[in-house]
Design a protein around this motif. Structure first.
Motif, PDB file in Angstrom:
ATOM      1  N   GLY A 133      58.470  12.772 -39.075  1.00  0.00           N
ATOM      2  CA  GLY A 133      59.455  12.180 -40.085  1.00  0.00           C
ATOM      3  C   GLY A 133      59.505  12.961 -41.241  1.00  0.00           C
ATOM      4  N   ASP A 134      59.880  12.330 -42.216  1.00  0.00           N
ATOM      5  CA  ASP A 134      60.183  12.708 -43.819  1.00  0.00           C
ATOM      6  C   ASP A 134      59.175  12.040 -44.718  1.00  0.00           C
ATOM      7  OD1 ASP A 134      61.399  10.183 -43.984  1.00  0.00           O
ATOM      8  OD2 ASP A 134      63.035  11.169 -44.899  1.00  0.00           O
ATOM      9  N   SER A 135      58.174  11.277 -44.325  1.00  0.00           N
ATOM     10  CA  SER A 135      57.250  10.677 -45.323  1.00  0.00           C
ATOM     11  C   SER A 135      56.488  11.973 -45.585  1.00  0.00           C
ATOM     12  CB  SER A 135      56.284   9.656 -44.712  1.00  0.00           C
ATOM     13  OG  SER A 135      57.143   8.429 -44.385  1.00  0.00           O
ATOM     14  N   ARG A 136      55.546  12.056 -46.818  1.00  0.00           N
ATOM     15  CA  ARG A 136      54.944  13.095 -47.152  1.00  0.00           C
ATOM     16  C   ARG A 136      53.523  13.333 -47.502  1.00  0.00           C
ATOM     17  NH1 ARG A 136      59.300  15.970 -51.470  1.00  0.00           N
ATOM     18  NH2 ARG A 136      61.131  16.147 -50.100  1.00  0.00           N
ATOM     19  N   ILE A 137      52.734  13.964 -47.377  1.00  0.00           N
ATOM     20  CA  ILE A 137      51.536  14.338 -47.728  1.00  0.00           C
ATOM     21  C   ILE A 137      51.185  15.589 -48.704  1.00  0.00           C
ATOM     22  CG2 ILE A 137      49.276  14.565 -47.181  1.00  0.00           C
ATOM     23  CD1 ILE A 137      49.811  13.563 -44.365  1.00  0.00           C
ATOM     24  N   TYR A 138      50.800  15.287 -49.762  1.00  0.00           N
ATOM     25  CA  TYR A 138      50.610  16.530 -50.895  1.00  0.00           C
ATOM     26  C   TYR A 138      49.109  16.631 -51.387  1.00  0.00           C
ATOM     27  CZ  TYR A 138      55.541  15.639 -52.773  1.00  0.00           C
ATOM     28  OH  TYR A 138      57.031  15.625 -52.680  1.00  0.00           O
ATOM     29  N   ARG A 139      48.810  17.720 -51.788  1.00  0.00           N
ATOM     30  CA  ARG A 139      47.326  17.878 -52.310  1.00  0.00           C
ATOM     31  C   ARG A 139      47.708  18.511 -53.795  1.00  0.00           C
ATOM     32  NH1 ARG A 139      43.266  22.371 -49.359  1.00  0.00           N
ATOM     33  NH2 ARG A 139      45.126  23.696 -50.265  1.00  0.00           N
ATOM     34  N   LEU A 140      46.884  17.858 -54.443  1.00  0.00           N
ATOM     35  CA  LEU A 140      46.809  18.621 -55.744  1.00  0.00           C
ATOM     36  C   LEU A 140      45.410  19.114 -55.989  1.00  0.00           C
ATOM     37  CD1 LEU A 140      47.870  18.834 -58.673  1.00  0.00           C
ATOM     38  CD2 LEU A 140      46.194  17.089 -59.286  1.00  0.00           C
ATOM     39  N   ARG A 141      45.251  20.557 -56.322  1.00  0.00           N
ATOM     40  CA  ARG A 141      44.097  21.373 -56.477  1.00  0.00           C
ATOM     41  C   ARG A 141      44.273  22.146 -57.617  1.00  0.00           C
ATOM     42  NH1 ARG A 141      41.227  25.135 -51.738  1.00  0.00           N
ATOM     43  NH2 ARG A 141      40.540  22.669 -51.282  1.00  0.00           N
ATOM     44  N   GLY A 142      43.364  21.837 -58.650  1.00  0.00           N
ATOM     45  CA  GLY A 142      43.489  22.264 -60.028  1.00  0.00           C
ATOM     46  C   GLY A 142      44.739  22.120 -60.543  1.00  0.00           C
ATOM     47  N   GLU A 146      50.707  20.868 -53.603  1.00  0.00           N
ATOM     48  CA  GLU A 146      51.302  21.709 -52.637  1.00  0.00           C
ATOM     49  C   GLU A 146      51.664  20.322 -51.678  1.00  0.00           C
ATOM     50  OE1 GLU A 146      48.249  25.506 -51.886  1.00  0.00           O
ATOM     51  OE2 GLU A 146      47.432  23.238 -51.886  1.00  0.00           O
ATOM     52  N   GLN A 147      52.978  20.537 -50.818  1.00  0.00           N
ATOM     53  CA  GLN A 147      53.282  19.781 -49.960  1.00  0.00           C
ATOM     54  C   GLN A 147      52.854  20.277 -48.755  1.00  0.00           C
ATOM     55  OE1 GLN A 147      57.534  18.493 -49.944  1.00  0.00           O
ATOM     56  NE2 GLN A 147      57.288  17.860 -48.043  1.00  0.00           N
ATOM     57  N   LEU A 148      51.987  19.682 -47.987  1.00  0.00           N
ATOM     58  CA  LEU A 148      51.382  20.151 -46.958  1.00  0.00           C
ATOM     59  C   LEU A 148      51.895  19.689 -45.829  1.00  0.00           C
ATOM     60  CD1 LEU A 148      47.563  19.083 -47.593  1.00  0.00           C
ATOM     61  CD2 LEU A 148      48.831  20.937 -48.150  1.00  0.00           C
ATOM     62  N   THR A 149      53.064  18.952 -45.638  1.00  0.00           N
ATOM     63  CA  THR A 149      54.094  18.532 -44.561  1.00  0.00           C
ATOM     64  C   THR A 149      55.431  19.134 -44.488  1.00  0.00           C
ATOM     65  OG1 THR A 149      54.330  16.408 -45.459  1.00  0.00           O
ATOM     66  CG2 THR A 149      52.665  16.245 -43.717  1.00  0.00           C
TER      67      THR A 149
END
Length: 448
Positions: A133-142, A146-149
């Protein structure tokens, strides 16, 4: 640590999860799930599981679909103990899809109901994602978000299909943003994207959200919020900003921040994430033979003889020489490329997916700062006109600092302080006694 001893994750992981109905919906079709391991050994084996599901369908159907997705994935993931975590998560999502599909086909009111389903596993080996689907998972590093999906939406699929081709921004703007191409429920089978593993570092902040949050709030603002605020305040501000911009959809946000080296340096981090039999077949390389130099010389002489015969007006001899030369060349190439098939070595560390799919640096320009200032000013005006009780000294202190930094051209710091002042105002507005505030959120969990 004994397996029976429960573990307090407060020093290792800071998690907040919230859901809000938004401003234009009569019911909340989003659901979320947070399943923290009870013991350290459980975490080493199965990790922490987080789920966001955004339902779609008739009034009750979408709500039911997302509820089933969260409950079943959480339950089924524990059921597949014989599988490694990544394959167990995939199987859990696939089986949840079948359950939703059967429920939809058995009742006309729920026919073709569906839901997105985005899952995050935090394991010693890193973050593993299961996604539909289009729900999202992000990661903030420093300072990098980044959008991981990958969004399984018409807009993203068309962009991916036309990558490298020149189109005007108007063409992409015309693509509907709310049409998704993959979800749980409508069909008995579903393709699940696996992403990861993304190794963990202290300070890594993961955010999962439905499109009710990622639609109204830009990636640049998300980066600023996650960089500036702790998980509960960041999750709440995401909801506040989405609602202040109209709240067109339900809004669900989970924020999880890694806060201790123990999660990063667990001795199990080098354990395989997938069984050998689950690996894709190794790519095959054909062993290429060298054509002997003497054979190459013979081919050259044959063609040269054909050319000479043609020059001397002996066409039959020229044709015969040319045909022999062609046949010898073909046989040489067959000899060269029919060597033994040799499997290439398989890397021990298997990598799922192609994420991250977008990157945004945590910074701000004059437009970002100005837009947040306008929102802050409008919110102050609304609070004054409604005569809400506000601690104006603390709010205006933040606002004046943000104003001052904007005039100096320090747009990152200015935007950060405008966000903090907006969050402070919204927190106090929600706390008004007796007020029927439409921004009151309907479900909230803070796991510290």
């Amino acid at each position: 640590m004994p397996q029976s001893e429960k573990h307090d994750w407060a020093g290792c992981l800071h998690v907040a999860a919230m859901s809000d109905i938004g401003m234009r919906r009569s019911n909340n079709q989003d659901h979320f799930g947070v399943a923290l391991s009870q013991t350290w050994e459980d975490w080493q084996r199965r990790g922490h599981l987080f789920i966001v599901a955004d339902g779609m369908g008739a009034h009750a159907a979408g709500e039911l679909a997302s509820e089933i997705a969260v409950e079943q994935v959480r339950h089924l993931y524990k059921k597949y103990l014989d599988k490694k975590p990544a394959m167990a998560l995939t199987s859990a999502i696939e089986e949840a899809n079948m359950i939703i599909n059967r429920r939809g086909e058995s009742n006309a009111a729920f026919h073709k109901m569906g839901t997105t389903c985005s899952c995050l596993l935090l394991l010693p080996q890193g973050a593993v994602l299961g996604h539909v689907g289009d729900s999202r998972i992000y990661r903030l590093r420093g300072d990098k978000l980044e959008q991981l999906t990958f969004d399984h939406s018409m807009a993203w699929e068309i962009k991916a299909a036309t990558a490298g081709k020149e189109y005007s921004s108007d063409v992409y703007a015309a693509i509907p943003k709310n049409v998704i191409t993959r979800s749980l429920g409508p069909s008995p089978e579903v393709e699940v994207d696996l992403e990861g593993a993304f190794p963990l570092e202290v300070g890594d902040t993961f955010m999962m959200c439905s499109d009710g949050a990622s639609g109204p709030v830009t990636d640049q603002e998300i980066a600023l919020i996650l960089h500036s605020l702790d998980p509960p305040k960041a999750a709440q501000l995401m909801i506040d900003l989405a609602n202040l911009r109209g709240g067109p959809d339900n809004i669900t946000v989970i924020v999880a921040k890694v806060t201790d080296e123990k999660l990063v340096n667990d001795p199990c981090k080098n354990d395989p994430l997938i069984e050998e039999e689950d690996l894709p077949p190794p790519p095959v390389e054909r062993q290429v033979r060298k054509i002997p130099r003497t054979l190459l010389l013979a081919i050259f002489l044959l063609f040269a003889g054909a050319g000479l015969a043609h020059f001397l007006e002996q066409p039959l001899y020229a044709l015969a020489s040319a045909l022999v030369g062609v046949m010898v060349t073909i046989l040489s190439l067959v000899y060269k490329f029919t060597g033994e098939l040799v499997p290439l070595p398989v890397k021990k560390r298997f990598r799922f997916g192609k994420g991250p799919y977008s990157e945004t640096t945590c910074q701000a320009d004059s437009n970002t700062s100005l837009n947040l200032k306008i929102m802050y000013d409008e919110l102050c005006d609304a609070a004054e006109s409604n005569q809400w009780t506000i601690d104006w000294e603390s709010v205006r202190q933040l606002g004046e600092r943000a104003d001052s930094e904007m005039k100096k051209g320090e747009y990152y710091s200015s935007s950060k302080h405008f966000l903090m002042s907006i969050g402070s105002l919204m927190s106090q507005i929600r706390g008004q006694k007796g007020s029927k505030n439409p921004l009151e959120d309907d479900s909230r969990v803070d796991l510290t």
